[in-house]
Enzyme design. Structure first.
Site, PDB file in Angstrom:
ATOM      1  N   HIS A 236      16.953 -16.432 -36.664  1.00  0.00           N
ATOM      2  CA  HIS A 236      16.287 -17.480 -37.435  1.00  0.00           C
ATOM      3  C   HIS A 236      14.760 -17.341 -37.425  1.00  0.00           C
ATOM      4  O   HIS A 236      14.144 -17.297 -38.486  1.00  0.00           O
ATOM      5  CB  HIS A 236      16.704 -18.902 -37.085  1.00  0.00           C
ATOM      6  CG  HIS A 236      16.055 -19.836 -38.052  1.00  0.00           C
ATOM      7  ND1 HIS A 236      16.497 -19.996 -39.344  1.00  0.00           N
ATOM      8  CD2 HIS A 236      14.908 -20.532 -37.972  1.00  0.00           C
ATOM      9  CE1 HIS A 236      15.667 -20.770 -40.005  1.00  0.00           C
ATOM     10  NE2 HIS A 236      14.693 -21.115 -39.196  1.00  0.00           N
ATOM     11  N   TYR A 240      10.822 -16.677 -40.313  1.00  0.00           N
ATOM     12  CA  TYR A 240       9.428 -17.137 -40.335  1.00  0.00           C
ATOM     13  C   TYR A 240       8.463 -15.979 -40.136  1.00  0.00           C
ATOM     14  O   TYR A 240       7.327 -16.025 -40.596  1.00  0.00           O
ATOM     15  CB  TYR A 240       9.220 -18.276 -39.338  1.00  0.00           C
ATOM     16  CG  TYR A 240       9.956 -19.480 -39.844  1.00  0.00           C
ATOM     17  CD1 TYR A 240       9.457 -20.175 -40.938  1.00  0.00           C
ATOM     18  CD2 TYR A 240      11.192 -19.836 -39.345  1.00  0.00           C
ATOM     19  CE1 TYR A 240      10.169 -21.216 -41.502  1.00  0.00           C
ATOM     20  CE2 TYR A 240      11.914 -20.875 -39.892  1.00  0.00           C
ATOM     21  CZ  TYR A 240      11.400 -21.558 -40.971  1.00  0.00           C
ATOM     22  OH  TYR A 240      12.113 -22.570 -41.531  1.00  0.00           O
ATOM     23  N   HIS A 387      21.027 -17.461 -51.621  1.00  0.00           N
ATOM     24  CA  HIS A 387      19.960 -18.238 -50.985  1.00  0.00           C
ATOM     25  C   HIS A 387      18.816 -17.331 -50.515  1.00  0.00           C
ATOM     26  O   HIS A 387      17.662 -17.560 -50.857  1.00  0.00           O
ATOM     27  CB  HIS A 387      20.523 -19.029 -49.797  1.00  0.00           C
ATOM     28  CG  HIS A 387      19.490 -19.448 -48.809  1.00  0.00           C
ATOM     29  ND1 HIS A 387      18.597 -20.459 -49.051  1.00  0.00           N
ATOM     30  CD2 HIS A 387      19.172 -18.970 -47.579  1.00  0.00           C
ATOM     31  CE1 HIS A 387      17.785 -20.601 -48.011  1.00  0.00           C
ATOM     32  NE2 HIS A 387      18.104 -19.689 -47.108  1.00  0.00           N
ATOM     33  N   PHE A 388      19.148 -16.289 -49.748  1.00  0.00           N
ATOM     34  CA  PHE A 388      18.002 -15.590 -49.140  1.00  0.00           C
ATOM     35  C   PHE A 388      17.339 -14.582 -50.065  1.00  0.00           C
ATOM     36  O   PHE A 388      16.285 -14.056 -49.727  1.00  0.00           O
ATOM     37  CB  PHE A 388      18.332 -15.021 -47.749  1.00  0.00           C
ATOM     38  CG  PHE A 388      19.405 -13.982 -47.680  1.00  0.00           C
ATOM     39  CD1 PHE A 388      19.254 -12.759 -48.300  1.00  0.00           C
ATOM     40  CD2 PHE A 388      20.560 -14.219 -46.938  1.00  0.00           C
ATOM     41  CE1 PHE A 388      20.235 -11.795 -48.218  1.00  0.00           C
ATOM     42  CE2 PHE A 388      21.545 -13.261 -46.854  1.00  0.00           C
ATOM     43  CZ  PHE A 388      21.385 -12.040 -47.493  1.00  0.00           C
ATOM     44  N   HIS A 389      17.931 -14.329 -51.245  1.00  0.00           N
ATOM     45  CA  HIS A 389      17.134 -13.576 -52.215  1.00  0.00           C
ATOM     46  C   HIS A 389      16.069 -14.464 -52.858  1.00  0.00           C
ATOM     47  O   HIS A 389      15.114 -13.969 -53.437  1.00  0.00           O
ATOM     48  CB  HIS A 389      18.022 -12.915 -53.280  1.00  0.00           C
ATOM     49  CG  HIS A 389      18.681 -11.664 -52.785  1.00  0.00           C
ATOM     50  ND1 HIS A 389      19.849 -11.680 -52.090  1.00  0.00           N
ATOM     51  CD2 HIS A 389      18.294 -10.361 -52.831  1.00  0.00           C
ATOM     52  CE1 HIS A 389      20.181 -10.449 -51.740  1.00  0.00           C
ATOM     53  NE2 HIS A 389      19.252  -9.619 -52.168  1.00  0.00           N
ATOM     54  N   ARG A 450      30.796 -12.687 -49.585  1.00  0.00           N
ATOM     55  CA  ARG A 450      29.710 -11.725 -49.535  1.00  0.00           C
ATOM     56  C   ARG A 450      30.215 -10.465 -48.825  1.00  0.00           C
ATOM     57  O   ARG A 450      31.351 -10.433 -48.363  1.00  0.00           O
ATOM     58  CB  ARG A 450      28.496 -12.301 -48.790  1.00  0.00           C
ATOM     59  CG  ARG A 450      28.739 -12.504 -47.297  1.00  0.00           C
ATOM     60  CD  ARG A 450      27.565 -13.169 -46.595  1.00  0.00           C
ATOM     61  NE  ARG A 450      26.480 -12.233 -46.345  1.00  0.00           N
ATOM     62  CZ  ARG A 450      25.525 -12.432 -45.420  1.00  0.00           C
ATOM     63  NH1 ARG A 450      25.549 -13.524 -44.654  1.00  0.00           N
ATOM     64  NH2 ARG A 450      24.561 -11.554 -45.245  1.00  0.00           N
ATOM     65  N   ARG A 451      29.379  -9.435 -48.757  1.00  0.00           N
ATOM     66  CA  ARG A 451      29.690  -8.224 -47.990  1.00  0.00           C
ATOM     67  C   ARG A 451      31.068  -7.677 -48.345  1.00  0.00           C
ATOM     68  O   ARG A 451      31.861  -7.346 -47.474  1.00  0.00           O
ATOM     69  CB  ARG A 451      29.622  -8.532 -46.496  1.00  0.00           C
ATOM     70  CG  ARG A 451      28.224  -8.858 -46.023  1.00  0.00           C
ATOM     71  CD  ARG A 451      28.148  -9.146 -44.539  1.00  0.00           C
ATOM     72  NE  ARG A 451      26.774  -9.019 -44.049  1.00  0.00           N
ATOM     73  CZ  ARG A 451      26.383  -9.313 -42.823  1.00  0.00           C
ATOM     74  NH1 ARG A 451      27.253  -9.746 -41.947  1.00  0.00           N
ATOM     75  NH2 ARG A 451      25.125  -9.153 -42.465  1.00  0.00           N
TER      76      ARG A 451
HETATM   77  C1  HEM Z   1      15.994  -4.633 -56.179  1.00  0.00           C
HETATM   78  C2  HEM Z   1      16.331  -5.861 -56.055  1.00  0.00           C
HETATM   79  C3  HEM Z   1      17.551  -6.312 -55.274  1.00  0.00           C
HETATM   80  C4  HEM Z   1      18.863  -6.276 -55.639  1.00  0.00           C
HETATM   81  C5  HEM Z   1      19.421  -5.729 -56.949  1.00  0.00           C
HETATM   82  C6  HEM Z   1      19.641  -6.824 -54.549  1.00  0.00           C
HETATM   83  C7  HEM Z   1      21.023  -6.987 -54.538  1.00  0.00           C
HETATM   84  C8  HEM Z   1      21.777  -7.439 -53.470  1.00  0.00           C
HETATM   85  C9  HEM Z   1      23.184  -7.767 -53.488  1.00  0.00           C
HETATM   86  C10 HEM Z   1      24.073  -7.730 -54.715  1.00  0.00           C
HETATM   87  C11 HEM Z   1      23.538  -8.141 -52.228  1.00  0.00           C
HETATM   88  C12 HEM Z   1      24.893  -8.672 -51.765  1.00  0.00           C
HETATM   89  C13 HEM Z   1      25.868  -7.634 -51.395  1.00  0.00           C
HETATM   90  C14 HEM Z   1      27.099  -8.197 -50.726  1.00  0.00           C
HETATM   91  O1  HEM Z   1      27.042  -9.167 -49.943  1.00  0.00           O
HETATM   92  O2  HEM Z   1      28.179  -7.649 -50.975  1.00  0.00           O
HETATM   93  C15 HEM Z   1      22.367  -8.027 -51.408  1.00  0.00           C
HETATM   94  C16 HEM Z   1      22.326  -8.292 -50.048  1.00  0.00           C
HETATM   95  C17 HEM Z   1      21.160  -8.355 -49.301  1.00  0.00           C
HETATM   96  N1  HEM Z   1      19.859  -8.215 -49.777  1.00  0.00           N
HETATM   97 FE1  HEM Z   1      19.317  -7.701 -51.663  1.00  0.00          FE
HETATM   98  N2  HEM Z   1      18.773  -7.187 -53.552  1.00  0.00           N
HETATM   99  C18 HEM Z   1      17.488  -6.901 -53.957  1.00  0.00           C
HETATM  100  C19 HEM Z   1      16.314  -7.145 -53.254  1.00  0.00           C
HETATM  101  C20 HEM Z   1      16.258  -7.582 -51.955  1.00  0.00           C
HETATM  102  C21 HEM Z   1      15.047  -7.865 -51.232  1.00  0.00           C
HETATM  103  C22 HEM Z   1      13.640  -7.735 -51.799  1.00  0.00           C
HETATM  104  C23 HEM Z   1      15.417  -8.223 -49.967  1.00  0.00           C
HETATM  105  C24 HEM Z   1      14.575  -8.625 -48.794  1.00  0.00           C
HETATM  106  C25 HEM Z   1      13.307  -8.470 -48.678  1.00  0.00           C
HETATM  107  C26 HEM Z   1      16.869  -8.153 -49.902  1.00  0.00           C
HETATM  108  C27 HEM Z   1      17.616  -8.402 -48.774  1.00  0.00           C
HETATM  109  C28 HEM Z   1      19.000  -8.391 -48.719  1.00  0.00           C
HETATM  110  C29 HEM Z   1      19.752  -8.626 -47.517  1.00  0.00           C
HETATM  111  C30 HEM Z   1      19.186  -8.882 -46.121  1.00  0.00           C
HETATM  112  C31 HEM Z   1      21.109  -8.593 -47.877  1.00  0.00           C
HETATM  113  C32 HEM Z   1      22.309  -8.853 -46.968  1.00  0.00           C
HETATM  114  C33 HEM Z   1      22.920  -7.610 -46.466  1.00  0.00           C
HETATM  115  C34 HEM Z   1      24.124  -7.954 -45.629  1.00  0.00           C
HETATM  116  O3  HEM Z   1      24.939  -8.799 -46.011  1.00  0.00           O
HETATM  117  O4  HEM Z   1      24.212  -7.369 -44.544  1.00  0.00           O
HETATM  118  N3  HEM Z   1      17.341  -7.779 -51.128  1.00  0.00           N
HETATM  119  N4  HEM Z   1      21.298  -7.626 -52.190  1.00  0.00           N
HETATM  120 CU    CU Z   2      18.193 -19.863 -39.926  1.00  0.00          CU
END
Ligand code: HEM
Ligand code: CU
Length: 597
Positions: A236, A240, A387-389, A450-451
């Site tokens: 968490h 921040y 949410h976190f995007h 997700r995932r």
């Molecule tokens: C180019 C733009 C981006 C696209 C197209 C994108 C797309 C995605 C998608 C579709 C997922 C979900 C996959 C799943 O749960 O099956 C994901 C997960 C995630 N994204 Fe992005 N994202 C982008 C940018 C970012 C940025 C800028 C960050 C953080 C600075 C980020 C951090 C994450 C994280 C931490 C996860 C979770 C991974 C996990 O579940 O272990 N993403 N993203």
């Molecule tokens: Cu938290």
């Protein structure tokens, strides 16, 4: 420092060595962004079923791990160390103590992240027999190659040395200016790093004591609840750690770009102190659905979480007030008419404003995550990435990209190649994210996990809530594609900027706040006091849950003797000593636990 001098000399003219390291850190950050975006588009097209030809579904976790680690850990942290190096040097108006130390921590961090990155990418090459498909949360029972954990540990140690570098530079400044208030940007850096030391200690312990020995085969198993809890102890506050550099930019740079001044310096300090105090004792709110943690502890964590709304609302107020002041300085009038008098053509301004707007939306969906009962609705669904995007993926990432358009010329003496492309790029990010994130939230409410590489589970129909599952998939795919294009434009613009010839006259100064530091009580600058309170709150929030988790599940999982053996009596003694110390709070907690049961 006189404004006149600063107006002539840019940051790189004054501090060429520091500017070089800031550029190196930002470029490392953007390399991670580019890699992360490639995996982002791959997995977006894959999970929506639009195109599954790039990776096989069995490699989905390799891609997802690369995406999460490169973006959430590498992109964010490298940008932070670059920005903080700039902020400390600029606001103290003096070079760092010893630039060789600065290069050392940068090199340690780069080596660590390379180790981790190689271990993840090796998962795509079957011949290498190495993989780290453990996602950016890397908790047991998923297990990675030892190189993954070792790299993370090295990376974190590098960030600790970076913090020490800034603290030492600050102490040297303090000796020369014993009676002055800590300059605001340095104050922000120091409180953020104090929080980082507290938060990252738990994940370092988890990696070094449990996960690394386990993946090396020194121990047979770990207690998954314990490693998860240690991860979220860090997981968490790390949000921040991502957000506070963005806040630094919103508080100290955005008002200037808007043509105004920060509304209140003391309020900004209060916000950073509140984050230091409140961001760690809430990690259990990520574990509402974990068995093995009493409901009472979860309830306390939820209550603490709600207090975090306060600094966020203070920020919304202060930043908007500062921007409004800027607009009125530029001749803006009316209740909302001033909005038209803002520099919307500047990519750095529009990017940061859109990032802030998205953050407000992220705050609302975050409230759903934080509520124990409604969390059950969306837990582990695609709502959560939705949410976190908005938060890290836009409030932080878009602010960093937008700020680059402002900061890069000052650390390189090179004007941005195309500011119109910059403006187009930040707006494109906003549109792409609005599409992708909104559809992710909607799918999450339908229960889409997700995932998951193929969430359509052939033969299974998701009940339709708003749009159909397929329609939302298309929105996600279009949004993700726009985001990818936006990242490509950002990178291209930056590379072309680097090819620009050097010019002079790119310096920018930061005006003092309307209400300056002298309006704040001195106690605000007493970092020792705030760290002391923060540590006390952490002990109150975590001592009992951790003791219970270890008591029930063993340090290394049920049925396994404590390792090393000599630690067992020490831990028993610790558990015995902690309980009376927590005294009254323990009683109250215990009764809550009873209620929970
Ligand atoms: C180019 C733009 C981006 C696209 C197209 C994108 C797309 C995605 C998608 C579709 C997922 C979900 C996959 C799943 O749960 O099956 C994901 C997960 C995630 N994204 Fe992005 N994202 C982008 C940018 C970012 C940025 C800028 C960050 C953080 C600075 C980020 C951090 C994450 C994280 C931490 C996860 C979770 C991974 C996990 O579940 O272990 N993403 N993203
Ligand atoms: Cu938290």
């Amino acid at each position: 420092m006189s404004e006149a001098i600063e107006a002539e000399q840019s940051f790189v003219d004054k501090f060429p060595d520091e500017a070089r390291i800031v550029r190196a850190a930002l470029l490392s950050s953007f390399l991670a962004l580019a890699l992360g975006a490639i995996f982002g588009i791959i997995q977006t097209l894959h999970r929506t079923g639009v195109f599954r030809g790039i990776i096989s579904s069995t490699d989905y976790y390799t891609s997802l791990t690369a995406h999460g680690v490169f973006l959430a850990i590498s992109f964010t942290t490298f940008f932070l160390v670059g920005l903080f190096t700039w902020a400390v040097t600029r606001s103290l108006d003096r070079p760092l103590i010893d630039i060789r130390i600065t290069w050392t921590w940068y090199a340690i961090m780069a080596v660590g992240m390379t180790m981790t990155g190689v271990s993840i990418l090796a998962g795509f090459v079957p011949a290498l027999d190495m993989s780290a498909d453990v996602l950016f949360t890397f908790y047991a029972p998923l297990q990675a190659h030892p190189l993954f954990y070792a790299g993370l540990a090295v990376f974190i140690v590098g960030s600790w040395i970076a913090g020490a570098d800034w603290f030492r530079t600050f102490l040297a400044w303090k000796r020369d200016h014993p009676d002055e208030r800590i300059p605001l940007q340095t104050f922000m850096v120091l409180t953020t790093m104090a929080m980082w030391y507290i938060a990252s200690s738990a994940v370092a312990a988890s990696v070094l004591i449990f996960l690394l020995p386990w993946s090396l085969g020194f121990i047979d198993q770990v207690n998954p609840t314990l490693t998860r809890t240690l991860f979220w102890f860090f997981g968490h506050p790390v949000v921040y750690f991502w957000l506070m550099p963005a806040y630094l930019l919103w508080y100290t740079v955005l008002p200037k770009i808007a043509g105004g001044r920060l509304f209140s310096d003391p309020l900004a300090r209060v916000v950073f102190v509140l984050f230091l105090l409140l961001s760690t004792p809430v990690g259990i709110h990520h574990q509402y659905l974990d068995p093995g943690i009493a409901e009472g502890f979860k309830f306390i964590s939820m209550t603490n979480t709600m207090f975090l709304l306060l600094p966020s609302l203070l920020t919304a107020f202060t930043v908007v007030a500062s921007v409004e002041y800027g607009a009125r300085q530029r001749g803006g009038t009316g209740l909302l008419g001033w909005l038209t008098d803002l520099p919307w053509r500047k990519p750095e301004f529009t990017g940061m404003m859109l990032a802030g707007l998205m953050f407000a939306a992220g705050g609302f969906s975050g409230m759903v995550n934080a509520g124990m009962n409604i969390n059950y609705m969306i837990h582990n669904t695609i709502w959560v990435p939705g949410h976190f995007h908005l938060t890290v993926g836009t409030a932080v990432a878009l602010t960093f990209m937008a700020a680059t358009y402002w900061i890069w010329p000052q650390i390189s003496n090179k004007p941005i190649f195309s500011r119109s492309i910059g403006l187009f790029q930040v707006v494109l990010w906003f549109i792409g994210m609005a599409l992708m994130s909104n559809a992710m939230h909607a799918q999450g409410i339908m229960g889409v996990p997700r995932r998951t590489a193929e969430p359509e589970y052939s033969g299974f129909d998701y009940p339709t809530m708003f749009g159909g599952f397929e329609e939302l998939n298309i929105q996600i795919a279009i949004g993700g594609t726009l985001l990818f294009v936006s990242t490509v434009l950002f990178m291209a613009n930056l590379v072309l900027t680097m090819g620009n010839p050097k010019v002079s006259g790119l310096a920018e100064s930061l005006p003092p706040a309307l209400s300056g530091p002298d309006d704040a009580p001195r106690v605000l600058d007493s970092l020792r006091l705030w760290v002391g309170i923060a540590l006390t709150l952490v002990v109150l929030a975590y001592a009992l849950p951790l003791a219970a988790i270890i008591q029930r599940g063993g340090l290394l999982g049920p049925g396994v003797g404590t390792y090393p053996v000599w630690l067992a009596p020490a831990l028993d003694a610790l558990a015995g000593a902690v309980t009376p110390v927590v005294g009254a709070v323990g009683e109250a907690t215990a009764s809550l636990v009873e209620v929970g049961r």
